[in-house]
Design a protein around this motif. Structure first.
Motif, PDB file in Angstrom:
ATOM      1  N   UNK A   1      45.104  46.353  32.484  1.00 20.68           N
ATOM      2  CA  UNK A   1      44.836  47.575  33.119  1.00 20.68           C
ATOM      3  C   UNK A   1      44.004  47.828  34.143  1.00 20.68           C
ATOM      4  N   UNK A   2      43.304  46.963  34.922  1.00 21.91           N
ATOM      5  CA  UNK A   2      42.472  46.823  35.550  1.00 21.91           C
ATOM      6  C   UNK A   2      42.576  46.889  37.654  1.00 21.91           C
ATOM      7  N   UNK A   3      42.711  47.300  38.336  1.00 17.13           N
ATOM      8  CA  UNK A   3      43.413  47.481  39.736  1.00 17.13           C
ATOM      9  C   UNK A   3      43.693  46.854  40.271  1.00 17.13           C
ATOM     10  N   UNK A   4      44.718  46.156  41.408  1.00 14.20           N
ATOM     11  CA  UNK A   4      44.763  45.366  41.797  1.00 14.20           C
ATOM     12  C   UNK A   4      43.945  44.646  42.750  1.00 14.20           C
ATOM     13  N   UNK A   5      43.512  43.611  42.890  1.00  8.74           N
ATOM     14  CA  UNK A   5      42.162  43.199  44.216  1.00  8.74           C
ATOM     15  C   UNK A   5      43.383  41.796  45.499  1.00  8.74           C
ATOM     16  N   UNK A   6      42.579  42.747  46.163  1.00  7.01           N
ATOM     17  CA  UNK A   6      43.290  41.024  47.218  1.00  7.01           C
ATOM     18  C   UNK A   6      41.770  40.506  47.649  1.00  7.01           C
TER      19      UNK A   6
ATOM     20  N   UNK B   1      55.656  43.507  57.862  1.00  8.79           N
ATOM     21  CA  UNK B   1      56.834  43.809  58.036  1.00  8.79           C
ATOM     22  C   UNK B   1      56.855  45.422  56.904  1.00  8.79           C
ATOM     23  N   UNK B   2      56.468  45.357  55.757  1.00  6.84           N
ATOM     24  CA  UNK B   2      56.470  45.894  55.063  1.00  6.84           C
ATOM     25  C   UNK B   2      54.962  46.609  55.399  1.00  6.84           C
ATOM     26  N   UNK B   3      54.501  48.122  54.618  1.00  3.08           N
ATOM     27  CA  UNK B   3      54.198  48.698  54.925  1.00  3.08           C
ATOM     28  C   UNK B   3      53.460  48.792  53.260  1.00  3.08           C
ATOM     29  N   UNK B   4      51.756  48.984  53.453  1.00  2.00           N
ATOM     30  CA  UNK B   4      51.397  48.884  51.304  1.00  2.00           C
ATOM     31  C   UNK B   4      49.857  50.172  52.160  1.00  2.00           C
ATOM     32  N   UNK B   5      49.870  51.325  52.136  1.00  2.00           N
ATOM     33  CA  UNK B   5      48.942  51.858  52.742  1.00  2.00           C
ATOM     34  C   UNK B   5      47.456  51.515  51.426  1.00  2.00           C
ATOM     35  N   UNK B   6      48.116  51.572  50.783  1.00  2.00           N
ATOM     36  CA  UNK B   6      47.030  51.465  49.756  1.00  2.00           C
ATOM     37  C   UNK B   6      46.279  50.138  49.167  1.00  2.00           C
ATOM     38  N   UNK B   7      46.962  49.378  49.911  1.00  2.00           N
ATOM     39  CA  UNK B   7      46.775  47.663  49.680  1.00  2.00           C
ATOM     40  C   UNK B   7      47.260  46.960  48.193  1.00  2.00           C
ATOM     41  N   UNK B   8      47.567  46.047  47.620  1.00  2.00           N
ATOM     42  CA  UNK B   8      48.067  45.061  46.977  1.00  2.00           C
ATOM     43  C   UNK B   8      48.633  46.055  46.362  1.00  2.00           C
ATOM     44  N   UNK B   9      49.651  45.853  45.326  1.00  2.00           N
ATOM     45  CA  UNK B   9      50.469  46.685  44.960  1.00  2.00           C
ATOM     46  C   UNK B   9      50.255  46.399  43.094  1.00  2.00           C
ATOM     47  N   UNK B  10      50.188  47.336  42.452  1.00  2.00           N
ATOM     48  CA  UNK B  10      50.293  46.494  40.373  1.00  2.00           C
ATOM     49  C   UNK B  10      51.859  46.401  40.372  1.00  2.00           C
ATOM     50  N   UNK B  11      51.506  44.960  39.592  1.00  2.00           N
ATOM     51  CA  UNK B  11      52.834  44.665  39.443  1.00  2.00           C
ATOM     52  C   UNK B  11      52.962  44.267  37.693  1.00  2.00           C
ATOM     53  N   UNK B  12      52.441  44.085  37.136  1.00  2.00           N
ATOM     54  CA  UNK B  12      51.775  44.113  35.081  1.00  2.00           C
ATOM     55  C   UNK B  12      50.605  44.346  35.531  1.00  2.00           C
ATOM     56  N   UNK B  13      50.251  44.911  33.974  1.00  2.00           N
ATOM     57  CA  UNK B  13      48.918  46.032  34.018  1.00  2.00           C
ATOM     58  C   UNK B  13      48.123  45.059  33.270  1.00  2.00           C
ATOM     59  N   UNK B  14      48.313  43.575  32.416  1.00  2.00           N
ATOM     60  CA  UNK B  14      47.198  42.972  32.123  1.00  2.00           C
ATOM     61  C   UNK B  14      46.150  43.414  30.686  1.00  2.00           C
TER      62      UNK B  14
ATOM     63  N   UNK C   1      45.537  37.127  44.878  1.00  2.00           N
ATOM     64  CA  UNK C   1      45.573  37.809  44.316  1.00  2.00           C
ATOM     65  C   UNK C   1      45.104  38.435  42.813  1.00  2.00           C
ATOM     66  N   UNK C   2      45.012  39.728  42.299  1.00  2.00           N
ATOM     67  CA  UNK C   2      43.767  38.986  40.928  1.00  2.00           C
ATOM     68  C   UNK C   2      44.254  40.751  40.855  1.00  2.00           C
ATOM     69  N   UNK C   3      44.590  41.049  39.211  1.00  2.00           N
ATOM     70  CA  UNK C   3      45.201  41.550  38.339  1.00  2.00           C
ATOM     71  C   UNK C   3      46.105  42.613  39.010  1.00  2.00           C
ATOM     72  N   UNK C   4      47.383  41.552  39.642  1.00  2.00           N
ATOM     73  CA  UNK C   4      48.378  42.259  40.405  1.00  2.00           C
ATOM     74  C   UNK C   4      49.542  42.070  39.918  1.00  2.00           C
ATOM     75  N   UNK C   5      49.503  40.619  39.395  1.00  2.00           N
ATOM     76  CA  UNK C   5      50.671  39.051  39.130  1.00  2.00           C
ATOM     77  C   UNK C   5      51.919  39.081  39.875  1.00  2.00           C
TER      78      UNK C   5
END
Length: 216
Positions: free
Chosen positions: A158-163, A143-156, A177-181
């Motif tokens: 500072x690594x990139x988010x990974x699905x 339903x929603x488009x995320x062209x760059x993949x998983x969004x970053x929600x919390x820094x923790x 879902x990792x480094x995203x929260x």
């Protein structure tokens, strides 16, 4: 005999209509990790999904344990936490059967659970590894488009988010879902004081996961 009994039970659940077509349950795992963290996140995600993607999910999710036959009633299980995760061999086998039978497990690292989780996933699928999903995976364009993949929600850290996912015959059965929260972004606004646009990204990505899981 044990496998035949479990298979018979699964078939009975599906045949009797006891499997809940659009429901989410929270996984209560062992090992001492705080499986109960983010208590408002799943109710908020459910409310968002019911309002935006046409689901009719019970607003109060049930809690299930990995070794219970109850997990087979739910097409979507959610798991989160900060620390240790432990599955007994029986629980790992039950989870594997659940996922091979059409179930879906979303695990959202609330920070710190990754090393323990990866160890335990080897019990569930000893012959498989977590694979990173590319930004072109359909879970990012529901339903929603995320062209760059998983969004970053919390820094923790500072690594990139990974699905990261586990696939069985091409079907994504488990999403980590990792480094995203995402779960922190789903919580009530007063909990983390996230900006509204960040909360919306988290909820929209969560809705994509739910929509994808219910379709697959």
């Amino acid at each position: 005999m044990k496998h035949l009994t479990l298979l018979a039970l699964i078939l009975t659940l599906f045949g009797s209509g006891m499997v809940k077509a659009q429901e989410i349950a929270v996984l209560k795992y062992g090992g001492g990790g705080d499986w109960y963290s983010n208590p408002t996140s799943i109710p908020n995600l459910i409310q968002f999904c019911n309002a935006n993607i046409g689901t009719k999910i019970n607003p109060q999710p049930e809690t299930v344990e990995p070794g219970s036959v109850s997990i087979f009633k739910y097409p979507f299980l959610h798991m989160t936490g900060h620390g240790n995760v432990y599955f007994t061999d029986e629980e790992a086998e039950n989870l594997r059967t659940y996922l091979l039978s059409g179930g879906f497990l979303h695990i959202d690292d609330n920070y710190g659970m990754a090393p323990y989780l990866k160890r335990e996933l080897e019990k569930v699928f000893p012959d498989k590894q977590l694979e990173e999903l590319g930004a072109d995976h359909p879970i990012f364009s529901q339903r929603f488009n995320f062209p760059e993949g998983l969004p970053k929600i919390h820094e923790h850290d500072g690594k990139r988010p990974q699905a990261l996912g586990i696939f069985v015959e091409g079907r994504l059965v488990l999403l980590f879902t990792f480094e995203c929260d995402l779960g922190d972004g789903w919580e009530d606004p007063s909990v983390h004081n996230d900006p509204e646009d960040v909360r919306q990204k988290a909820l929209q990505m969560g809705a994509n996961i739910v929509e994808y899981a219910f379709k697959s």
